[in-house]
Design a protein around this motif. Structure first.
Motif, PDB file in Angstrom:
ATOM      1  N   LYS A 105       0.832  -1.211   0.000  1.00  0.00           N
ATOM      2  CA  LYS A 105       0.000   0.000   0.000  1.00  0.00           C
ATOM      3  C   LYS A 105       0.868   1.263   0.000  1.00  0.00           C
ATOM      4  O   LYS A 105       0.420   2.350   0.363  1.00  0.00           O
ATOM      5  CB  LYS A 105      -0.924  -0.001   1.217  1.00  0.00           C
ATOM      6  N   ILE A 106       2.129   1.106  -0.374  1.00  0.00           N
ATOM      7  CA  ILE A 106       3.090   2.211  -0.517  1.00  0.00           C
ATOM      8  C   ILE A 106       3.377   2.895   0.822  1.00  0.00           C
ATOM      9  O   ILE A 106       3.639   4.078   0.881  1.00  0.00           O
ATOM     10  CB  ILE A 106       2.627   3.261  -1.568  1.00  0.00           C
ATOM     11  N   TYR A 107       3.270   2.143   1.903  1.00  0.00           N
ATOM     12  CA  TYR A 107       3.705   2.639   3.200  1.00  0.00           C
ATOM     13  C   TYR A 107       5.127   2.148   3.435  1.00  0.00           C
ATOM     14  O   TYR A 107       5.402   0.958   3.285  1.00  0.00           O
ATOM     15  CB  TYR A 107       2.817   2.127   4.333  1.00  0.00           C
ATOM     16  N   ILE A 108       6.004   3.037   3.822  1.00  0.00           N
ATOM     17  CA  ILE A 108       7.348   2.615   4.211  1.00  0.00           C
ATOM     18  C   ILE A 108       7.334   2.421   5.720  1.00  0.00           C
ATOM     19  O   ILE A 108       7.128   3.378   6.466  1.00  0.00           O
ATOM     20  CB  ILE A 108       8.411   3.664   3.812  1.00  0.00           C
ATOM     21  N   PRO A 109       7.498   1.195   6.202  1.00  0.00           N
ATOM     22  CA  PRO A 109       7.421   0.944   7.639  1.00  0.00           C
ATOM     23  C   PRO A 109       8.421   1.788   8.421  1.00  0.00           C
ATOM     24  O   PRO A 109       9.545   2.007   7.969  1.00  0.00           O
ATOM     25  CB  PRO A 109       7.758  -0.550   7.756  1.00  0.00           C
ATOM     26  N   ASN A 110       7.987   2.233   9.589  1.00  0.00           N
ATOM     27  CA  ASN A 110       8.880   3.056  10.404  1.00  0.00           C
ATOM     28  C   ASN A 110       9.768   2.182  11.273  1.00  0.00           C
ATOM     29  O   ASN A 110       9.673   0.958  11.278  1.00  0.00           O
ATOM     30  CB  ASN A 110       8.069   4.038  11.259  1.00  0.00           C
ATOM     31  N   VAL A 111      10.618   2.835  12.041  1.00  0.00           N
ATOM     32  CA  VAL A 111      11.612   2.126  12.842  1.00  0.00           C
ATOM     33  C   VAL A 111      10.954   1.250  13.900  1.00  0.00           C
ATOM     34  O   VAL A 111      11.462   0.167  14.224  1.00  0.00           O
ATOM     35  CB  VAL A 111      12.593   3.140  13.470  1.00  0.00           C
ATOM     36  N   MET A 168      27.635  -4.750   6.748  1.00  0.00           N
ATOM     37  CA  MET A 168      27.910  -4.147   5.445  1.00  0.00           C
ATOM     38  C   MET A 168      26.658  -3.439   4.910  1.00  0.00           C
ATOM     39  O   MET A 168      26.727  -2.330   4.384  1.00  0.00           O
ATOM     40  CB  MET A 168      28.392  -5.213   4.465  1.00  0.00           C
ATOM     41  N   GLN A 169      25.492  -4.088   5.065  1.00  0.00           N
ATOM     42  CA  GLN A 169      24.236  -3.488   4.599  1.00  0.00           C
ATOM     43  C   GLN A 169      23.922  -2.206   5.366  1.00  0.00           C
ATOM     44  O   GLN A 169      23.411  -1.243   4.797  1.00  0.00           O
ATOM     45  CB  GLN A 169      23.090  -4.483   4.768  1.00  0.00           C
ATOM     46  N   MET A 170      24.211  -2.206   6.645  1.00  0.00           N
ATOM     47  CA  MET A 170      23.978  -1.003   7.454  1.00  0.00           C
ATOM     48  C   MET A 170      24.713   0.189   6.848  1.00  0.00           C
ATOM     49  O   MET A 170      24.145   1.277   6.680  1.00  0.00           O
ATOM     50  CB  MET A 170      24.462  -1.222   8.896  1.00  0.00           C
ATOM     51  N   SER A 171      25.970  -0.007   6.517  1.00  0.00           N
ATOM     52  CA  SER A 171      26.788   1.084   5.963  1.00  0.00           C
ATOM     53  C   SER A 171      26.256   1.546   4.617  1.00  0.00           C
ATOM     54  O   SER A 171      26.252   2.738   4.308  1.00  0.00           O
ATOM     55  CB  SER A 171      28.245   0.626   5.825  1.00  0.00           C
ATOM     56  N   MET A 228      14.050  -5.219   4.166  1.00  0.00           N
ATOM     57  CA  MET A 228      13.721  -3.865   4.635  1.00  0.00           C
ATOM     58  C   MET A 228      14.688  -2.839   4.072  1.00  0.00           C
ATOM     59  O   MET A 228      14.280  -1.765   3.616  1.00  0.00           O
ATOM     60  CB  MET A 228      13.752  -3.827   6.166  1.00  0.00           C
ATOM     61  N   PHE A 229      15.956  -3.172   4.117  1.00  0.00           N
ATOM     62  CA  PHE A 229      16.959  -2.253   3.574  1.00  0.00           C
ATOM     63  C   PHE A 229      16.737  -2.039   2.077  1.00  0.00           C
ATOM     64  O   PHE A 229      16.828  -0.920   1.567  1.00  0.00           O
ATOM     65  CB  PHE A 229      18.364  -2.810   3.809  1.00  0.00           C
ATOM     66  N   CYS A 250      13.266   0.835   3.988  1.00  0.00           N
ATOM     67  CA  CYS A 250      12.719   0.956   5.343  1.00  0.00           C
ATOM     68  C   CYS A 250      13.783   1.503   6.296  1.00  0.00           C
ATOM     69  O   CYS A 250      14.971   1.281   6.109  1.00  0.00           O
ATOM     70  CB  CYS A 250      12.230  -0.402   5.853  1.00  0.00           C
ATOM     71  N   VAL A 251      13.294   2.177   7.307  1.00  0.00           N
ATOM     72  CA  VAL A 251      14.195   2.734   8.319  1.00  0.00           C
ATOM     73  C   VAL A 251      14.329   1.729   9.459  1.00  0.00           C
ATOM     74  O   VAL A 251      13.346   1.299  10.040  1.00  0.00           O
ATOM     75  CB  VAL A 251      13.644   4.075   8.871  1.00  0.00           C
ATOM     76  N   VAL A 252      15.569   1.342   9.751  1.00  0.00           N
ATOM     77  CA  VAL A 252      15.849   0.433  10.856  1.00  0.00           C
ATOM     78  C   VAL A 252      16.885   1.098  11.750  1.00  0.00           C
ATOM     79  O   VAL A 252      17.860   1.653  11.257  1.00  0.00           O
ATOM     80  CB  VAL A 252      16.370  -0.926  10.351  1.00  0.00           C
ATOM     81  N   ASP A 253      16.679   1.053  13.061  1.00  0.00           N
ATOM     82  CA  ASP A 253      17.614   1.734  13.950  1.00  0.00           C
ATOM     83  C   ASP A 253      18.853   0.877  14.185  1.00  0.00           C
ATOM     84  O   ASP A 253      18.838  -0.340  14.031  1.00  0.00           O
ATOM     85  CB  ASP A 253      16.951   2.123  15.272  1.00  0.00           C
ATOM     86  N   VAL A 254      19.928   1.535  14.548  1.00  0.00           N
ATOM     87  CA  VAL A 254      21.232   0.887  14.685  1.00  0.00           C
ATOM     88  C   VAL A 254      21.231  -0.132  15.816  1.00  0.00           C
ATOM     89  O   VAL A 254      21.901  -1.168  15.728  1.00  0.00           O
ATOM     90  CB  VAL A 254      22.335   1.961  14.891  1.00  0.00           C
ATOM     91  N   ASP A 255      20.462   0.108  16.882  1.00  0.00           N
ATOM     92  CA  ASP A 255      20.436  -0.825  18.010  1.00  0.00           C
ATOM     93  C   ASP A 255      19.835  -2.170  17.607  1.00  0.00           C
ATOM     94  O   ASP A 255      20.317  -3.230  18.032  1.00  0.00           O
ATOM     95  CB  ASP A 255      19.638  -0.229  19.175  1.00  0.00           C
ATOM     96  N   THR A 256      18.770  -2.118  16.787  1.00  0.00           N
ATOM     97  CA  THR A 256      18.149  -3.355  16.314  1.00  0.00           C
ATOM     98  C   THR A 256      19.143  -4.175  15.498  1.00  0.00           C
ATOM     99  O   THR A 256      19.263  -5.391  15.677  1.00  0.00           O
ATOM    100  CB  THR A 256      16.909  -3.023  15.454  1.00  0.00           C
TER     101      THR A 256
END
Length: 794
Positions: free
Chosen positions: A495-501, A560-563, A527-528, A532-538
């Motif tokens: 539905k074109i929603y980008i999930p939040n953190v 590597m994906q995080m960077s 997600m990447f 999608c936005v994923v926080d660094v702690d997760t």
């Protein structure tokens, strides 16, 4: 005129208007407003050309007259005077018809417009936003032989200010001065001052006031009040008080507007005590405070949490016969509700009803909210019923408050019933209504019912948002329906929603709690890929889980994906993976990762270095560990006790005694004391050397500074000293051991006594009260020493 004129007259009038434009250009240029001059030129060029085209348009000339127009001019033909025209123009509701009548009158032989007819027509055009025609008519007025009064210009300025066209209003003021038509009074300046003050443009307010004084126009009470209000709006309260003093010196008496502006200003900056003083001063000068005065002060008191004083002011207000209105009661009741003072809020609510004052939506919402917070849902329902009896439809906020209160209490069936009643009353639920109920159902573990509410929500054309999806996904995860949560997550993206953190964290966390670490890593990759936005702690927690599961390659992929995807890894992310490599003995890869970490601008911390030191020492690369410690110190990263201990143990295992001694000395100097494992390893290493006495002295000093040694450490030290033949130092150390409350065991006594026996000097050591009972071997040695009449040491 606008219609019915020949081309010759139209051209002539354009020439006259050009003269007006030139005067304005001269004035603007003289005042160094070159930008204004250019805008004036463009405006007049466009307006005059447009006007000329309209006047000579065949369509305009051929336009048939309306019946209303014909009836009106029949009345005027019998008696066409300016006063009669003014009466007709004021009665006409249609501005276009009024303009046609005005133009018709302009063409009648012997008729001449005066300042009143021009003013009426200019005002009619300005009020409906026909500013080009209004300005053109003003120009025509200036160029006609009829006297131009200040009132016409005031009307134009007022129209521009009402439309927030303040630059144009300033230009009209310049025109007045350029043709010698005032300003003669403070009125045009007051209009401008008030407009710029309302906009918050305090700088221009000052400029207009200075210009007013320069041209010799005397300020009046309205001017002074406007200035004081502008200063208050700019939070310049000291300047506002000075202006009040200046106002009195000029002979002006402050009125309601003056005092109300000051009260409002002081309340705005939370200086409520000074606002009270202004109210008292107002009373002392015989200026009775109005409902605005009291309401403003009460609002200020409630704002700073002094609600009871606000209630007292309300009582004073009533006693002085100043009748409170709905705004007064709204401020007080809302303040009381925020303090959860239900009883007093209810009393005032009843009081306002008895006075015949209809409660505002804010009052209903505040009371409903406080009842729900207190768990008094029956009272909340009664309030809803009262609203209905009064033939008011409760606002959506009121219904939402009741639904939330019921949901928080777990009364979800009743909350759903309120939703049904709400719709039945014609009050359309909003996204907050549905999300509140969905959240309540999910928290109760009833995600199935929550999805039914979602269906109703979408049927009513209210589309779910991120909060809706986040709540449902969290609810499913709490019920351990992770697969359904993943499916909903995918629907959300469709539905074109980008999930939040929050959503991403919840879903990944649930997968790894279920032990599905690899699935969590796969979902993170998806997600990447979808932005999608994923926080660094997760991500860091996921890296740790993958490392603990032995999936080091997958953990490296996550880093590597995080960077690559903008989720910048922090020190904890790198340290977690470095630790994972070290645990698997892949220390060189850990060292390489530390270098990559530094390249990314992240300085290794004490955890990074300690992990690498342990890894290097574990595989026997002690020399590299020493170099890493040197690098650590060079970068200003102070080692902790753990870092020192790891390296000391490694050095001892390699019998690098000199380096181990140096490092222990540094460790003690930095205020760190080695743990038992480190110390015992170190002492065992030194037992083969000749520096035990020096070490015993250093450790004894550390004990005096508050550190503690275990019995095992004392045993090793005493044993080592005895083996080295230094029985005297061993005996002293035993004394220190007893002084520090450390109970010696049989091993300690046995080693020492055997050493004394070999020296021929057995000493009987008093141990009573220390909780020590010698074993058989120790006892026999002691008895044998006594038989040889060795002098006891008490």
């Amino acid at each position: 005129m606008y219609t019915g004129l020949d081309t010759h007259n139209a051209h002539a009038r354009m020439n006259v208007a050009n003269v007006s434009m030139n005067l304005l250009l001269f004035s603007a240029t003289k005042c160094r407003h070159s930008g204004i001059a250019i805008r004036i030129a463009r405006f007049y060029s466009s307006a005059q050309h447009s006007r000329f085209e309209k006047q000579n348009s065949p369509c305009s000339q051929a336009k048939p007259a309306s019946p209303e127009f014909e009836n009106t001019i029949k009345q005027l033909q019998r008696k066409l005077f300016p006063t009669e025209l003014v009466r007709v123009l004021e009665q006409l509701k249609d501005t276009e018809l009024a303009l046609e009548i005005f133009n018709w009158a302009s063409n009648q032989k012997g008729f001449k417009h005066n300042d009143t007819t021009y003013t009426i027509m200019i005002e009619r055009l300005g009020l409906v936003g026909r500013f080009e025609e209004m300005q053109a008519l003003l120009d025509e007025t200036v160029n006609q032989s009829c006297p131009v009064t200040e009132g016409i210009f005031i009307t134009v300025i007022k129209c521009y200010c009402q439309a927030q066209m303040l630059d144009e209003a300033l230009r009209v003021l310049e025109t007045m001065k350029s043709i010698g038509c005032g300003p003669f009074s403070a009125i045009p300046y007051n209009i401008l001052l008030n407009a710029f003050s309302a906009r918050g443009d305090f700088h221009t307010v000052c400029s207009v006031y200075i210009e007013m004084i320069k041209v010799g126009v005397l300020p009046d009470i309205v001017t002074m009040n406007t200035l004081i209000n502008a200063l208050c709006e700019a939070n310049k309260m000291e300047s506002a008080l000075k202006r009040l003093h200046h106002m009195r010196k000029r002979g002006f008496s402050p009125n309601h507007d003056t005092f109300n502006a000051l009260i409002k200003g002081f309340c705005r900056v939370n200086r409520v005590d000074e606002a009270i003083k202004i109210l008292d001063e107002m009373l002392s000068q015989g200026c009775a405070p109005s409902v605005i005065s009291y309401t403003t002060l009460i609002s200020g008191l409630c704002k700073v949490g002094r609600v009871q004083e606000g209630v007292q002011q309300l009582d004073v207000m009533i006693k002085t016969h100043c009748v409170p209105d709905v705004f007064t009661y709204t401020v007080v009741i809302d303040g009381l509700c925020k303090e959860n003072n239900i009883k007093e809020a209810g009393r005032l609510f009843q009081e306002m009803l008895e006075r015949g004052i209809i409660p505002s939506a804010i009052i209903y919402n505040s009371l409903t909210n406080v009842f729900c917070k207190a768990g008094e849902m029956q009272e909340a329902h009664k309030l809803l019923a009262r609203i209905l009896v009064a033939n008011h439809v409760p606002e959506v906020v009121t219904h939402n408050t009741v639904i939330k209160g019921l949901s928080d209490e777990g009364k979800l069936q009743e909350a759903t019933l309120v939703l049904d009643e709400m719709i039945g009353r014609g009050c359309t639920p909003n996204i907050i209504t549905y999300n509140t109920l969905i959240k309540g159902l999910c928290m109760a573990g009833n995600s199935q019912a929550a999805f039914k509410i979602l269906d109703r929500m979408m049927d009513s054309q209210c589309m779910p948002n991120e909060v809706t999806y986040s709540t449902l996904i969290d609810g499913l995860c709490n019920e351990r329906k992770v697969q359904e949560a993943v499916e909903l997550f995918n629907q959300m993206q469709d539905k074109i929603y980008i999930p939040n953190v929050v959503i991403c964290t919840t879903l990944i966390g649930s997968l790894w709690k279920e032990g599905k670490v690899q699935e969590a890593a796969h979902l993170l990759s998806e997600m990447f890929a979808k932005g999608c936005v994923v926080d660094v702690d997760t991500c860091t927690v996921l890296i740790d889980d993958l490392c603990n599961s032995g999936k080091i390659e997958e953990a490296s992929q996550v880093l590597m994906q995080m960077s690559e995807k903008g989720c910048v890894p922090n020190s904890a992310s790198f340290n977690t993976l470095i630790n994972g490599f070290c645990k698997l003995g892949r220390v060189q890869e850990a060292v390489n990762l530390q270098a990559h970490m530094s390249h990314k601008g992240l300085l290794p911390n004490v955890i990074t270095y300690s992990t690498l030191l342990h890894g290097l020492c574990k595989i026997g690369r002690v020399q590299d560990a020493l170099m890493l410690m040197s690098q650590m110190l060079g970068q200003g990263c102070a080692p902790d006790g753990s870092a020192y201990s790891v390296l000391i143990v490694g050095l001892c295992k390699k019998h690098m005694v000199q380096q181990a001694v140096w490092l222990l000395d540094r460790m003690l100097a930095e205020g760190f004391f080695p743990d038992d494992v480190t110390l015992n390893t170190f002492i065992s290493c030194l037992c083969h050397g000749e520096r035990l006495q020096e070490l015993a002295h250093s450790l004894t000093n550390s004990v005096h500074k508050g550190c503690s040694l275990s019995a095992a450490t004392y045993n090793i030290l005493i044993t080592g000293l005895c083996r080295a033949g230094n029985v005297q130092e061993a005996t002293k150390l035993l004394d220190k051991m007893l002084e520090n409350g450390c109970v010696p065991d049989a091993v300690t006594h046995t080693f020492l006594i055997q050493s004394l026996e070999r020296k021929g000097k057995v000493q009987v050591m008093e141990t009573s009260g220390q909780g020590y009972i010698p074993d058989d071997e120790t006892y026999n040695i002691l008895m044998e020493g006594l038989d040889n009449e060795v002098k006891p040491v008490l």
